[in-house]
Each structure stands twice: as C-alpha cells, then as structure tokens.
Write an enzyme that holds these catalytic residues in place. Structure first.
Site, short mmCIF file in Angstrom:
data_model
loop_
_atom_site.label_atom_id
_atom_site.label_comp_id
_atom_site.label_asym_id
_atom_site.label_seq_id
_atom_site.Cartn_x
_atom_site.Cartn_y
_atom_site.Cartn_z
N THR A 107 0.73 -1.13 0.20
CA THR A 107 -0.07 0.04 -0.18
C THR A 107 0.83 1.47 -0.07
OG1 THR A 107 -0.01 0.31 2.48
CG2 THR A 107 -1.65 -1.17 1.30
N CYS A 108 0.31 2.24 -0.21
CA CYS A 108 0.87 3.56 -0.28
C CYS A 108 0.75 4.26 0.82
CB CYS A 108 0.18 4.57 -1.27
SG CYS A 108 -0.03 3.95 -2.97
N ASP A 109 1.09 3.54 2.01
CA ASP A 109 1.38 4.33 3.30
C ASP A 109 2.81 3.54 3.80
OD1 ASP A 109 1.37 4.35 6.08
OD2 ASP A 109 -0.75 4.35 6.17
#
Ligand SMILES: *Cc1c(COP(=O)(O)O)cnc(C)c1O
Length: 376
Positions: free
Chosen positions: A323-325
């Site tokens: 994910t983009c975290d």
C-alpha cells in the site's frame, strides 16, 4: 507447511495473497491441549481466527468459545453452538450487547471495573461473573497488559459488590500476554488468584473458577517451549497455590490452536534498490500490514518465510507491503535475508499465519481486499 496445504496451493493456484488453513492441524492442537491439560475447560478465543469452518469444527470437538462482541456471539450461535458454551470475555461491553447476550442465553461474563459490573447487574441478573486482574505480561511478544484487568485488591471489592448486585461471583481471570515465551509467567498470576479465593472465603464468597487466559505460542522465528512444558508449568502453579482444593480451570487459547495451521501465500510485486548507503534490497509483497500482517506492528511477530530455492547466496532485505502508506513496512530493524536470485512474481509463503491475520485485515485500504481464507 503441511502436505495438504502444499497440494492445495499446487492444485488450485489461488490468487494471492491468500491464507490457507489446514483444519486437521487445529484439530490436533486442540486434542494435544486436552491431553496435556485434561482438567481445563477450553474456550477458543474466536478473535484469533473467526472463520466459520474453524468454529464449526471446534464445536464438533466439544470446545467452548470466548467471544468479545455481539458479532462473535452471532457467529457462534449461527454455527449451532449452545449459548451455555460461550463466555463473553471482553471487559468492555455496551449494556445493550450484554442484554442481547443474556437474552440469547449467555450466562458467563468478564468485568474489571465497577461500571461494567453495574451494567452486568442490570442486564444479566444472576449471571456467573469473573473479574480480570492485571498481570505484568513480561516475556510476551504481543503483550495484553494495562488495557485490561484491575489490581487484585480492587478485584476483591468488585467481587463482593457483584454479590450485592445479584450476580454470581464465579472466579478470577488474567491473560499473561499473547505469544508468551516464558512458561514461568503463570505462577505469579495463579498465586494472586489463589489469594483472592482465600480472602473472599472470609466474606463467605466461594469463588470456584480460575481462567488462565491465552498466551500459549505459535511457531515464529524464535524457538518456543513445547505445549507440554506450558501445561506442566500451569498445573504446577495451580497445585502449588491451591493444594488439593483445585478450582475449575478455564483456558482461552487462540494463537496456539490456529497459528501453526495457516500459511499465507504472497507474491513478490517489486524488488528495488534505492542507491543509498544502506545497500539492502527492498522487497515488496502483495500482503502487508493492512491486508493480513497487522501483527508485524513494531516488528512484534516475526514470521518464518519460505522462498523459492534459487541456489546461490542470500542477502539482507527490507520487507514491505503493497500500500501507499509508509507504515506498511513489515521488517526493517529485524534482519531478514532472501535469495539474491529472488524475482518479481515469485511466491513467498508466510508460515504459522493462521492467527490474527485474516481477521485483522482492513476492509480494503487503498483498494487492496482483505486477505481471502481457504479452510481445507
Ligand atoms: C485474545 C484473547 C485470548 C487469546 O489469547 P492467545 O494469546 O491468542 O491464546 C484469550 N483470552 C482473552 C480474554 C483474549 O482477549
């Protein structure tokens, strides 16, 4: 990885990431626990893996269930489990959920504070109640300290009060922390429980039950003692502190029943080098903190990995999710080494991933679905 899981993955090539749970392994773990702790009643902690197939199988084997919410109660009732086999073990409950459980026939409830006890007095008259006490959780890789339980002295007052409120003060519970690696941790907690039995007997309150919680381990990177050693330590503590006057014993295993039964298969999405001083490769998998591996938080649980055998040597990596975290990094401080020949598209299996994975996945952060479970 069991033969059955290997065969399932080979024959079905399920889309990754997925969790494959071998129900036979859970059945064996349940039988081993019964064998080693024949005096204990087993309440499976449903939160560890609430797959209906697991709950139904344990129902057939005669298990009881530790539930924490209305949803878990409904899950069990829908599996045909009689409400007298349920323990509402969460110390933090809405009064209307207590009322729901009571109307459904549940008669066993946990508490650790006066306000919770008052809710029980109103919504579950006459029920068996047990008080959770604070214990230290030293040695646990996933501690459950501080948030739950009260000091034993307060517990004494609360159990007296329980009787005044028309409840049945039934016993004491504790949890020494999940993935507890020190078998010595039960002794102090059982001792504290025994002292409460004596203190309350003077007020003519006869506690009958000690709930020793969960904490037995699954097999991650670090070696742990066998289940027999845990069982011996627990029984030794109980006989040391209670002598011949043994209480009813409840155990609430989660991780130790289902952890080793599950394997997550994931795929390598990207391998990158960032050109900095570190020199470690970054390996990004299609499973991360938000779709199944929440317990890598603070790198607490260190799973064993299986990678394709590419011959040659291996090198250190930083492992991350998709994910983009930037919180979605699995292991950065912990040294993991993967083959230098690892390729994008390779499959990586995460072992002993049957507990606290699927049920901990977000509903779809960043559009990544929660991990799918196959029970075989
Ligand atoms: C989570 C939980 C358990 C299960 O603990 P494990 O360490 O997974 O065995 C048992 N009892 C209670 C009250 C829990 O919250």
């Amino acid at each position: 990885m069991t033969e059955r899981i290997v065969r399932f993955l080979a024959e079905h090539s399920p889309e990754t990431p997925c969790l494959v749970v071998d129900l036979d392994v859970i059945a064996h773990a349940y039988e081993a626990l019964r064998w080693h702790l024949p005096l204990a009643r087993i309440y499976y902690a449903v939160k560890a893996n609430p797959a209906a197939e697991i709950v139904a199988m344990l129902e057939r084997k005669g298990a009881n269930f530790d539930v924490a919410s209305r949803g878990e109660i409904e899950l069990c009732l829908n599996c045909g489990i009689s409400p007298d086999r349920l323990s509402f073990g969460n110390t933090i409950k809405k009064e209307r959920d207590i009322a729901f459980a009571y109307e459904a026939g549940v008669r066993l409830f946990a508490f650790d504070s006066i306000h919770e006890l008052e809710k029980l007095g109103r919504a579950a008259p006459g029920a068996h109640v047990f008080c959770r006490i604070l214990v230290t959780c030293g040695g646990a890789e996933w501690p459950l300290s501080r948030k739950f339980g009260c000091a034993p002295n307060m517990a004494l007052d609360l159990l007296r009060k329980a009787r005044d409120l028309g409840l049945d003060p039934y016993g004491v519970s504790f949890h020494v922390g999940s993935q507890q690696t020190d078998v010595g941790q039960w002794d102090g907690a059982v001792g504290a429980a025994a002292q409460m039995f004596w203190a309350l007997a003077e007020a003519d309150i006869n506690l009958r039950m000690v709930n020793i919680g969960g904490g037995f381990p699954a097999h991650y990177c670090r070696d742990v003692p066998g289940i027999d050693r845990y069982a011996q330590a627990v029984m030794a503590a109980i006989t040391r502190h209670f002598g011949n006057d043994l209480p009813e014993i409840i155990i609430e295993p989660g991780r130790s029943l289902v952890g080793d039964a599950g394997v997550i298969q994931s795929e390598v999405v990207l391998i990158s080098e960032k050109g900095g001083v570190d020199g470690r490769r970054w390996v990004y998998l299609d499973v991360g903190k938000f779709n199944g591996l929440a317990e890598t938080m603070d790198e607490s649980i260190k799973y064993r990995l299986v990678t394709p055998d590419r011959g040659g040597s291996s090198g250190p990596v930083i492992l991350a999710g998709p994910t983009c975290d930037s919180a979605d990094i699995l292991y950065e401080r912990t040294e993991y080494r993967l083959p230098l020949g690892l390729r994008v598209g390779d499959k990586i299996e995460i072992l002993s991933a049957g507990a606290y994975t699927a049920s901990y996945a977000s509903v779809g952060f960043n559009g990544f679905s929660p991990i799918r479970t196959y029970c075989i």
